[in-house]
Write a protein that holds these residues in place. Sequence first.
Motif, PDB file in Angstrom:
ATOM      1  N   UNK A  76      78.820  85.198  68.030  1.00 23.82           N
ATOM      2  CA  UNK A  76      78.597  85.500  66.615  1.00 23.82           C
ATOM      3  C   UNK A  76      79.568  86.566  66.137  1.00 23.82           C
ATOM      4  N   UNK A  77      79.772  87.587  66.949  1.00 27.78           N
ATOM      5  CA  UNK A  77      80.692  88.664  66.572  1.00 27.78           C
ATOM      6  C   UNK A  77      82.131  88.173  66.474  1.00 27.78           C
ATOM      7  N   UNK A  78      82.425  87.051  67.099  1.00 29.04           N
ATOM      8  CA  UNK A  78      83.766  86.468  67.028  1.00 29.04           C
ATOM      9  C   UNK A  78      83.837  85.326  66.013  1.00 29.04           C
ATOM     10  N   UNK A  79      82.813  85.227  65.160  1.00 20.78           N
ATOM     11  CA  UNK A  79      82.828  84.233  64.093  1.00 20.78           C
ATOM     12  C   UNK A  79      82.350  82.851  64.484  1.00 20.78           C
ATOM     13  N   UNK A  80      81.830  82.711  65.683  1.00 21.81           N
ATOM     14  CA  UNK A  80      81.328  81.420  66.147  1.00 21.81           C
ATOM     15  C   UNK A  80      79.809  81.425  66.027  1.00 21.81           C
ATOM     16  N   UNK A  81      79.271  80.593  65.127  1.00 20.37           N
ATOM     17  CA  UNK A  81      77.823  80.551  64.922  1.00 20.37           C
ATOM     18  C   UNK A  81      77.110  79.642  65.903  1.00 20.37           C
ATOM     19  N   UNK A  82      77.853  79.000  66.784  1.00 18.88           N
ATOM     20  CA  UNK A  82      77.250  78.138  67.783  1.00 18.88           C
ATOM     21  C   UNK A  82      77.084  76.714  67.297  1.00 18.88           C
ATOM     22  N   UNK A  83      76.490  75.891  68.147  1.00 21.00           N
ATOM     23  CA  UNK A  83      76.247  74.481  67.841  1.00 21.00           C
ATOM     24  C   UNK A  83      74.751  74.224  67.751  1.00 21.00           C
ATOM     25  N   UNK A  84      74.366  73.363  66.841  1.00 16.60           N
ATOM     26  CA  UNK A  84      72.963  72.985  66.702  1.00 16.60           C
ATOM     27  C   UNK A  84      72.488  72.286  67.970  1.00 16.60           C
ATOM     28  N   UNK A  85      71.319  72.672  68.466  1.00 14.62           N
ATOM     29  CA  UNK A  85      70.771  72.044  69.662  1.00 14.62           C
ATOM     30  C   UNK A  85      70.286  70.627  69.390  1.00 14.62           C
ATOM     31  N   UNK A  86      69.997  70.310  68.147  1.00 14.32           N
ATOM     32  CA  UNK A  86      69.456  69.005  67.809  1.00 14.32           C
ATOM     33  C   UNK A  86      70.556  68.008  67.460  1.00 14.32           C
ATOM     34  N   UNK A  87      71.426  68.367  66.514  1.00 19.83           N
ATOM     35  CA  UNK A  87      72.471  67.447  66.078  1.00 19.83           C
ATOM     36  C   UNK A  87      73.751  67.577  66.880  1.00 19.83           C
ATOM     37  N   UNK A  88      73.954  68.719  67.530  1.00 20.32           N
ATOM     38  CA  UNK A  88      75.184  68.953  68.261  1.00 20.32           C
ATOM     39  C   UNK A  88      76.346  69.378  67.384  1.00 20.32           C
ATOM     40  N   UNK A  89      76.135  69.403  66.070  1.00 21.92           N
ATOM     41  CA  UNK A  89      77.199  69.814  65.143  1.00 21.92           C
ATOM     42  C   UNK A  89      77.314  71.331  65.119  1.00 21.92           C
ATOM     43  N   UNK A  90      78.496  71.864  64.804  1.00 25.48           N
ATOM     44  CA  UNK A  90      78.617  73.319  64.635  1.00 25.48           C
ATOM     45  C   UNK A  90      77.694  73.813  63.522  1.00 25.48           C
ATOM     46  N   UNK A  91      77.038  74.928  63.776  1.00 23.89           N
ATOM     47  CA  UNK A  91      76.129  75.495  62.773  1.00 23.89           C
ATOM     48  C   UNK A  91      76.882  75.782  61.476  1.00 23.89           C
ATOM     49  N   UNK A  92      78.137  76.202  61.583  1.00 21.02           N
ATOM     50  CA  UNK A  92      78.930  76.489  60.395  1.00 21.02           C
ATOM     51  C   UNK A  92      79.027  75.259  59.480  1.00 21.02           C
ATOM     52  N   UNK A  93      79.209  74.077  60.080  1.00 21.61           N
ATOM     53  CA  UNK A  93      79.333  72.851  59.283  1.00 21.61           C
ATOM     54  C   UNK A  93      78.001  72.484  58.634  1.00 21.61           C
ATOM     55  N   UNK A  94      76.902  72.666  59.377  1.00 21.23           N
ATOM     56  CA  UNK A  94      75.580  72.354  58.824  1.00 21.23           C
ATOM     57  C   UNK A  94      75.253  73.290  57.670  1.00 21.23           C
ATOM     58  N   UNK A  95      75.649  74.553  57.806  1.00 26.45           N
ATOM     59  CA  UNK A  95      75.348  75.549  56.779  1.00 26.45           C
ATOM     60  C   UNK A  95      76.151  75.347  55.507  1.00 26.45           C
ATOM     61  N   UNK A  96      77.389  74.900  55.635  1.00 23.61           N
ATOM     62  CA  UNK A  96      78.341  74.962  54.530  1.00 23.61           C
ATOM     63  C   UNK A  96      77.823  74.282  53.265  1.00 23.61           C
ATOM     64  N   UNK A  97      77.424  73.008  53.363  1.00 23.80           N
ATOM     65  CA  UNK A  97      76.985  72.297  52.171  1.00 23.80           C
ATOM     66  C   UNK A  97      75.718  72.865  51.577  1.00 23.80           C
ATOM     67  N   UNK A  98      74.733  73.128  52.411  1.00 22.00           N
ATOM     68  CA  UNK A  98      73.455  73.649  51.926  1.00 22.00           C
ATOM     69  C   UNK A  98      73.604  75.044  51.353  1.00 22.00           C
ATOM     70  N   UNK A  99      74.446  75.855  51.989  1.00 22.87           N
ATOM     71  CA  UNK A  99      74.606  77.236  51.555  1.00 22.87           C
ATOM     72  C   UNK A  99      75.207  77.307  50.157  1.00 22.87           C
ATOM     73  N   UNK A 100      76.118  76.411  49.854  1.00 20.33           N
ATOM     74  CA  UNK A 100      76.724  76.397  48.512  1.00 20.33           C
ATOM     75  C   UNK A 100      75.660  76.168  47.450  1.00 20.33           C
ATOM     76  N   UNK A 101      74.749  75.246  47.696  1.00 15.32           N
ATOM     77  CA  UNK A 101      73.685  74.971  46.721  1.00 15.32           C
ATOM     78  C   UNK A 101      72.770  76.171  46.540  1.00 15.32           C
TER      79      UNK A 101
END
Length: 324
Positions: A76-101
């Motif tokens: 996290x301190x290096x900017x890596x939010x990790x990968x979702x345990x369920x979808x396997x996608x990077x958390x950053x990608x999952x957050x991006x669309x929803x966070x904008x809304x």
Amino acid sequence: MIRYIARRLGAAVLVVFVVGVIVFCLFEVLDSDAAVVTLTRSGGGDPSPEQLAALRAELGLDRPAVVRFAEWQFAFLHGDLGDSLISGRPVRDVLSGRLVNSVTLAFLTAALLIPLAIALGTVAGARAGSLLDRVVSMSAIAAESVPSFVFGVLLVATVSLSLHLLPAVSLLPTGASAWDRPEILVLPVICLLIGLSPHPVRMVRAQTAEVMASHYIRTARLNGIGGMRLMLRHVAPNAISASIHPLAGSVVGLIGGIAVVETLFSYPGLSQELLRAVAARDFPFVQSTAVLLAAVGVAVYLVADLATLLVSPRARHSVLGGRG
């Protein structure tokens, strides 16, 4: 000033770290993990110990808790939010669309909330005891006494279902922006304003009434200063500087208020994804999201502290001891 800012930043980092530890500990005491949820949802009944062990090893859940937390924190301190345990996608990608809304909804609400609270509170406080003051104060107390979701349900029942003026739900096509359908933002924003504005309105009103009754304002009036000049140059700056933190508290309250409103209006924001992640025991997503939200809240209060120092000589003297 630099020393004060450094202390505040250090305290902010500590608060965010404590939030991360608390969220991690709460996840550890849950009665299941992502492996159990995944295998149970597959429809095969209760998973066998061998299946659980294999999936936990695959997801990295078989390692000690301290190791998993340390690895997450380092990433996290290096900017890596990790990968979702369920979808396997990077958390950053999952957050991006929803966070904008969610940010769109929060920004629009805050842009209306702050001037509305200042205007209503200042006008009411400048005429303390008048009919206008009583109407504003009683309306604020009444709105503050009722949960915001109740107003949301009433808005849907009247404005949407009875009058057919606005949509009852705030759905968006995948990939679409909320600005493509601004009508879906109206009811959620109104619901948030009703729930969050009463407290800052009352605080601004109280501070304005106190300033109006001060010897400083009485002296200004004896010297012939009145009308808008008195309000804009002498009353408003002193009243608003003392109300910065209540306003900041309302802005931070958007984090919790938006979660309720997004669920109520089916708005495709961050809260729906966060609820799904909690139900699925998706630790990386929940942990990273919670820490980011905590960081936003701490940052808002830090900005409020600095703004108070900038506009209030009394606050600067109290905090800095008269030093620049």
